[in-house]
Design a protein around this motif. Structure first.
Motif, PDB file in Angstrom:
ATOM      1  N   PRO A 164      -7.968  -5.661  -1.452  1.00 44.16           N
ATOM      2  CA  PRO A 164      -8.873  -6.547  -2.184  1.00 44.16           C
ATOM      3  C   PRO A 164      -9.489  -7.609  -1.288  1.00 44.16           C
ATOM      4  CG  PRO A 164      -6.628  -7.297  -2.476  1.00 44.16           C
ATOM      5  CD  PRO A 164      -6.566  -6.026  -1.643  1.00 44.16           C
ATOM      6  N   ASN A 183      -5.987 -12.621  -9.027  1.00 40.31           N
ATOM      7  CA  ASN A 183      -7.158 -12.243  -8.249  1.00 40.31           C
ATOM      8  C   ASN A 183      -7.702 -10.965  -8.872  1.00 40.31           C
ATOM      9  OD1 ASN A 183      -9.023 -11.252  -6.424  1.00 40.31           O
ATOM     10  ND2 ASN A 183      -7.737 -11.529  -4.624  1.00 40.31           N
ATOM     11  N   GLN A 184      -8.847 -11.061  -9.502  1.00 41.52           N
ATOM     12  CA  GLN A 184      -9.452  -9.915 -10.171  1.00 41.52           C
ATOM     13  C   GLN A 184      -9.658  -8.745  -9.214  1.00 41.52           C
ATOM     14  OE1 GLN A 184     -12.012 -11.364 -13.692  1.00 41.52           O
ATOM     15  NE2 GLN A 184     -13.402 -10.294 -12.343  1.00 41.52           N
ATOM     16  N   SER A 185     -10.054  -9.036  -7.992  1.00 42.99           N
ATOM     17  CA  SER A 185     -10.267  -7.991  -6.990  1.00 42.99           C
ATOM     18  C   SER A 185      -8.958  -7.276  -6.664  1.00 42.99           C
ATOM     19  CB  SER A 185     -10.873  -8.583  -5.722  1.00 42.99           C
ATOM     20  OG  SER A 185     -12.129  -9.152  -6.013  1.00 42.99           O
ATOM     21  N   GLU A 186      -7.878  -8.022  -6.632  1.00 41.75           N
ATOM     22  CA  GLU A 186      -6.582  -7.405  -6.362  1.00 41.75           C
ATOM     23  C   GLU A 186      -6.155  -6.496  -7.513  1.00 41.75           C
ATOM     24  OE1 GLU A 186      -1.972  -8.467  -5.259  1.00 41.75           O
ATOM     25  OE2 GLU A 186      -3.506  -9.985  -4.923  1.00 41.75           O
ATOM     26  N   SER A 202      -8.207  -3.357  -7.091  1.00 45.08           N
ATOM     27  CA  SER A 202      -7.764  -2.545  -5.952  1.00 45.08           C
ATOM     28  C   SER A 202      -6.421  -1.888  -6.243  1.00 45.08           C
ATOM     29  CB  SER A 202      -7.701  -3.376  -4.667  1.00 45.08           C
ATOM     30  OG  SER A 202      -6.703  -4.365  -4.724  1.00 45.08           O
ATOM     31  N   VAL A 213     -12.240  -3.912  -1.912  1.00 47.73           N
ATOM     32  CA  VAL A 213     -12.595  -3.953  -3.331  1.00 47.73           C
ATOM     33  C   VAL A 213     -12.890  -5.388  -3.726  1.00 47.73           C
ATOM     34  CG1 VAL A 213     -11.797  -3.460  -5.675  1.00 47.73           C
ATOM     35  CG2 VAL A 213     -11.094  -1.966  -3.780  1.00 47.73           C
ATOM     36  N   ASP A 214     -14.024  -5.583  -4.395  1.00 48.40           N
ATOM     37  CA  ASP A 214     -14.379  -6.900  -4.930  1.00 48.40           C
ATOM     38  C   ASP A 214     -14.801  -6.732  -6.379  1.00 48.40           C
ATOM     39  OD1 ASP A 214     -14.683  -9.629  -4.905  1.00 48.40           O
ATOM     40  OD2 ASP A 214     -16.349  -9.656  -3.504  1.00 48.40           O
ATOM     41  N   ASP A 215     -14.719  -7.804  -7.123  1.00 50.96           N
ATOM     42  CA  ASP A 215     -15.102  -7.721  -8.533  1.00 50.96           C
ATOM     43  C   ASP A 215     -16.616  -7.798  -8.708  1.00 50.96           C
ATOM     44  OD1 ASP A 215     -15.092 -10.405  -7.758  1.00 50.96           O
ATOM     45  OD2 ASP A 215     -14.184 -11.127  -9.615  1.00 50.96           O
ATOM     46  N   PHE A 273     -17.413  -2.383  -5.454  1.00 48.04           N
ATOM     47  CA  PHE A 273     -17.357  -3.552  -6.321  1.00 48.04           C
ATOM     48  C   PHE A 273     -17.660  -3.104  -7.740  1.00 48.04           C
ATOM     49  CE2 PHE A 273     -21.310  -3.302  -3.969  1.00 48.04           C
ATOM     50  CZ  PHE A 273     -22.270  -3.285  -4.958  1.00 48.04           C
TER      51      PHE A 273
END
Length: 132
Positions: free
Chosen positions: A16, A30-33, A36, A95-97, A124
């Motif tokens: 992430p 962490n939304q990205s985490e 991911s 990976v990003d949101d 993303f």
């Protein structure tokens, strides 16, 4: 997963885009985490949530153009040196949101490319629209 299949390399490490610890403390996640982690689980890929670290606290970058974001993000994301052997010659999928200008993903990609990785790809969930 089918949508990502054409761009995912063989045997990737999924990571992430990190939040600064103060923002993580405030948000509590962490939304990205989370994204991911799901991608890793579904695809049975290696997950590396600690691959990158947000070393510099930046203000919310909303409303800034790409150049301003890039200035704030200089040296803001670092690669976890403890993972250099594990990532050597491997493909990384970041990976990003939400992607706005791409400056954060660029900074994260640069942090990875300074180490001996085979490639870096980014995914993303959403793309922020420009307000003209």
């Amino acid at each position: 997963m089918k949508t990502l299949q054409p761009i995912l390399p063989e045997n990737p490490i999924i990571a992430p885009v990190p939040l600064h610890w103060t923002r993580l403390l405030k948000r509590k996640y962490n939304q990205s985490e989370l994204l991911s982690q799901s991608l890793s689980r579904i695809g049975k890929f290696e997950h590396a949530p600690a691959l990158l670290k947000r070393t510099k606290r930046t203000p919310p970058l909303f409303g800034l153009d790409r150049e301003e974001r890039e200035l704030w993000l200089q040296n803001a994301i670092s690669f976890n040196s403890k993972m250099e052997i594990q990532t050597r010659g491997r493909h990384i999928v970041l990976v990003d949101d939400v992607m706005t200008t791409g400056a954060t993903l660029s900074a994260a990609t640069e942090a990875c490319l300074q180490h001996d990785v085979a490639s870096v790809r980014v995914v993303f969930l959403a793309r922020a629209a420009k307000n003209d």
